[in-house]
Design an enzyme around this catalytic site. Structure first.
Site, PDB file in Angstrom:
ATOM      1  N   THR A  20       0.981  -1.126   0.102  1.00 38.85           N
ATOM      2  CA  THR A  20       0.172  -0.111   0.197  1.00 38.85           C
ATOM      3  C   THR A  20       1.013   1.134   0.054  1.00 38.85           C
ATOM      4  OG1 THR A  20      -0.028  -0.107   2.270  1.00 38.85           O
ATOM      5  CG2 THR A  20      -2.009  -1.079   1.170  1.00 38.85           C
ATOM      6  N   GLY A 104      11.858 -10.239   4.111  1.00 43.58           N
ATOM      7  CA  GLY A 104      10.739  -9.201   4.408  1.00 43.58           C
ATOM      8  C   GLY A 104      10.691  -8.521   5.621  1.00 43.58           C
ATOM      9  N   LEU A 105      11.783  -8.674   6.272  1.00 42.15           N
ATOM     10  CA  LEU A 105      11.880  -7.759   7.599  1.00 42.15           C
ATOM     11  C   LEU A 105      12.868  -6.603   7.682  1.00 42.15           C
ATOM     12  CD1 LEU A 105      12.118 -10.947   9.812  1.00 42.15           C
ATOM     13  CD2 LEU A 105      10.110  -9.907   9.262  1.00 42.15           C
ATOM     14  N   SER A 107      15.845  -5.829   6.234  1.00 39.64           N
ATOM     15  CA  SER A 107      17.424  -5.520   6.531  1.00 39.64           C
ATOM     16  C   SER A 107      18.022  -4.601   5.570  1.00 39.64           C
ATOM     17  CB  SER A 107      18.134  -6.992   6.240  1.00 39.64           C
ATOM     18  OG  SER A 107      18.283  -7.310   4.604  1.00 39.64           O
ATOM     19  N   SER A 108      17.478  -4.440   4.353  1.00 37.09           N
ATOM     20  CA  SER A 108      18.038  -3.441   3.282  1.00 37.09           C
ATOM     21  C   SER A 108      17.555  -1.713   4.145  1.00 37.09           C
ATOM     22  CB  SER A 108      17.170  -3.391   2.029  1.00 37.09           C
ATOM     23  OG  SER A 108      15.972  -2.947   2.198  1.00 37.09           O
ATOM     24  N   GLU A 140      17.188   3.248  -2.457  1.00 36.89           N
ATOM     25  CA  GLU A 140      16.859   2.179  -3.095  1.00 36.89           C
ATOM     26  C   GLU A 140      16.121   2.351  -4.357  1.00 36.89           C
ATOM     27  OE1 GLU A 140      15.301  -1.072  -1.029  1.00 36.89           O
ATOM     28  OE2 GLU A 140      15.884  -0.575   0.964  1.00 36.89           O
ATOM     29  N   ASP A 152       9.379   0.945   5.024  1.00 38.55           N
ATOM     30  CA  ASP A 152      10.503   0.477   5.744  1.00 38.55           C
ATOM     31  C   ASP A 152      11.238   1.381   6.454  1.00 38.55           C
ATOM     32  OD1 ASP A 152       9.367  -1.754   4.578  1.00 38.55           O
ATOM     33  OD2 ASP A 152      11.096  -2.240   3.282  1.00 38.55           O
ATOM     34  N   TYR A 204       8.243  -7.260  -7.662  1.00 34.59           N
ATOM     35  CA  TYR A 204       7.877  -5.987  -7.121  1.00 34.59           C
ATOM     36  C   TYR A 204       7.755  -4.920  -7.909  1.00 34.59           C
ATOM     37  CZ  TYR A 204       7.971  -2.842  -2.910  1.00 34.59           C
ATOM     38  OH  TYR A 204       7.673  -1.769  -2.071  1.00 34.59           O
TER      39      TYR A 204
HETATM   40  P1  ADP Z   1      14.912  -7.018   2.933  1.00 40.11           P
HETATM   41  O1  ADP Z   1      14.953  -5.722   3.020  1.00 40.11           O
HETATM   42  O2  ADP Z   1      13.436  -7.772   3.233  1.00 40.11           O
HETATM   43  O3  ADP Z   1      15.674  -7.925   4.084  1.00 40.11           O
HETATM   44  P2  ADP Z   1      16.044  -6.617   0.572  1.00 40.11           P
HETATM   45  O4  ADP Z   1      16.217  -7.593  -0.704  1.00 40.11           O
HETATM   46  O5  ADP Z   1      15.222  -5.432   0.502  1.00 40.11           O
HETATM   47  O6  ADP Z   1      15.304  -7.554   1.549  1.00 40.11           O
HETATM   48  O7  ADP Z   1      17.409  -6.419   0.926  1.00 40.11           O
HETATM   49  C1  ADP Z   1      18.339  -7.477   1.185  1.00 40.11           C
HETATM   50  C2  ADP Z   1      19.773  -6.963   0.622  1.00 40.11           C
HETATM   51  O8  ADP Z   1      20.353  -6.006   1.350  1.00 40.11           O
HETATM   52  C3  ADP Z   1      20.922  -8.254   0.815  1.00 40.11           C
HETATM   53  O9  ADP Z   1      20.829  -8.756  -0.472  1.00 40.11           O
HETATM   54  C4  ADP Z   1      22.006  -7.353   0.835  1.00 40.11           C
HETATM   55  O10 ADP Z   1      22.501  -6.767  -0.604  1.00 40.11           O
HETATM   56  C5  ADP Z   1      21.694  -5.905   1.550  1.00 40.11           C
HETATM   57  N1  ADP Z   1      21.845  -6.230   2.915  1.00 40.11           N
HETATM   58  C6  ADP Z   1      20.906  -6.277   4.144  1.00 40.11           C
HETATM   59  N2  ADP Z   1      21.744  -6.288   5.200  1.00 40.11           N
HETATM   60  C7  ADP Z   1      22.680  -6.414   4.781  1.00 40.11           C
HETATM   61  C8  ADP Z   1      24.082  -6.540   5.739  1.00 40.11           C
HETATM   62  N3  ADP Z   1      24.272  -6.712   7.074  1.00 40.11           N
HETATM   63  N4  ADP Z   1      25.433  -6.500   5.161  1.00 40.11           N
HETATM   64  C9  ADP Z   1      25.519  -6.267   3.532  1.00 40.11           C
HETATM   65  N5  ADP Z   1      24.397  -6.368   2.784  1.00 40.11           N
HETATM   66  C10 ADP Z   1      23.144  -6.432   3.573  1.00 40.11           C
HETATM   67 MG    MG Z   2      13.989  -4.285   1.863  1.00 39.72          MG
END
Ligand code: ADP
Ligand code: MG
Length: 350
Positions: A20, A104-105, A107-108, A140, A152, A204
């Site tokens: 959304t 999906g949590l 990390s990016s 992004e 996010d 996406y």
């Molecule tokens: P999400 O945000 O749901 O975890 P994304 O595809 O949006 O998935 O982001 C994941 C990408 O972010 C990873 O493939 C990597 O490139 C980068 N990333 C996330 N955390 C780290 C980290 N701690 N060190 C290096 N790269 C990271």
């Molecule tokens: Mg992400």
């Protein structure tokens, strides 16, 4: 010894309101205990040296950031855009994270935001928190090539444990809603299947383009602008009708979920979770069979009020609510059965 600038950002789980945010709609994320942290030291010269777990190590020249299609892009985008606000010189940044990546949590966003915060502090750059979140989204969108909305970065910057952040992604106003953890448990289970393709080239961006196409045909700017009754009175090509139906109905579910949370009406909240999952599975088509199975296994337990795919989809995690003190038991049982059926190791995160 030179000073270490240390910053941390937690991941988030979205309770409801999926896909959304790039439609100007509403979302309801909360913080999770897992986090990413950055330790940054300044160095002489003009090089950025960045390291992360998994033997990831990279050096680039500031001012010469170039897209690579890898993890570095989140950081290169950060120095490129932040240097428009103030001068950044050489540094070493060491990244440590307890977050699963691509689950999906967010990390990016945790990576972007912790990194931007460390740079902001080290180089004394004047940027408020909302602008920092917007810069994370810009990294992004413009550098990585993932056309994500603003949920996010806002969630990672603002959401707190034990509270849901009811965010209007159009004007960025928000309300903090206390989670009724006295009467329910919140569980998050990572399927162990990270989304296969990066958001940049996966489904996406395609979903986002389909929403834009639907808006053009409906004569509106964003799907936020219409309600379900209006949508049903319009004719769209079938696939666009289903995509729009998900977004418009999901917006209504977010509002209903906020009301249910405030009233501690967990049966209604659970029902909304289930409807949201079906909508993502059938109308938006962003679920996968293994995620559907995790959701169904949760729902088979009488202690579970509701469960759904959380995050962008194509793999990732589920979120569920259970009766108070049943969360651990339900997670354990679901993970064991999932392993038996699929051979996959899912993990419990909350
Ligand atoms: P999400 O945000 O749901 O975890 P994304 O595809 O949006 O998935 O982001 C994941 C990408 O972010 C990873 O493939 C990597 O490139 C980068 N990333 C996330 N955390 C780290 C980290 N701690 N060190 C290096 N790269 C990271
Ligand atoms: Mg992400």
């Amino acid at each position: 010894m030179s000073e270490v600038y240390h910053e941390r950002a937690h991941g988030r789980v979205n309770l409801i309101g999926e896909h959304t945010d790039y439609n100007g709609g509403w979302v309801l994320p909360t913080a999770i205990p897992q986090f990413t942290e950055v330790r940054l030291t300044k160095e002489s010269g003009n090089s950025a040296h960045v390291t992360s777990s998994g033997n990831r190590d990279f050096t680039y020249t500031l001012g010469l950031e170039k897209k690579t299609g890898t993890w570095i892009d989140y950081l290169q985008g950060g120095t490129k855009f932040l240097s428009e606000k103030g001068r950044i010189s050489g540094f070493h940044a060491n990244i440590h994270s307890t977050m699963p990546e691509g689950s999906g949590l967010s990390s990016s966003a945790a990576l972007e935001i912790s990194f931007l915060k460390a740079l902001r502090k080290a180089f004394q750059i004047d940027l408020n928190d909302v602008d920092l979140a917007l810069m994370g989204q810009r990294i992004e969108n413009e550098f990585v090539g993932a056309r994500v909305g603003i949920m996010d970065q806002m969630a990672v910057r603002l959401a707190k444990n034990g509270e849901a952040l009811f965010l209007d992604t159009k004007n960025l106003s928000f309300e903090r809603i206390t989670l009724p953890l006295d009467v329910m448990d919140l569980i998050v289970i990572n399927s162990g299947l990270s989304h296969q393709l990066s958001a940049a080239d996966g489904g996406y961006n395609q979903r986002r383009a389909q929403c834009e196409e639907a808006c053009a045909l409906l004569g509106i700017k964003e799907l936020r602008e219409i309600d379900l009754t209006t949508l049903k009175s319009k004719t769209l090509p079938p696939i666009l009708a289903r995509r729009a139906h998900h977004v418009v109905s999901e917006n209504e579910r977010v509002h209903a979920a906020v009301k249910a949370l405030k009233e501690k009406d967990l049966h209604t909240l659970g029902k909304l979770f289930v409807e949201s999952h079906r909508s993502m599975r059938d109308d938006y088509e962003v679920s996968i069979p293994q995620i559907d199975r995790l959701v169904d296994l949760c729902l088979l337990d009488s202690g579970c009020y509701g469960a759904r795919l959380t995050g962008g989809g194509f793999g990732g995690s589920i979120v569920a609510i259970t009766k108070k003190d049943h969360g651990k038991r339900v997670s354990k049982k679901v993970i064991e059965q999932y392993l038996k059926e699929t051979g996959l190791s899912a993990t419990s995160l909350v």
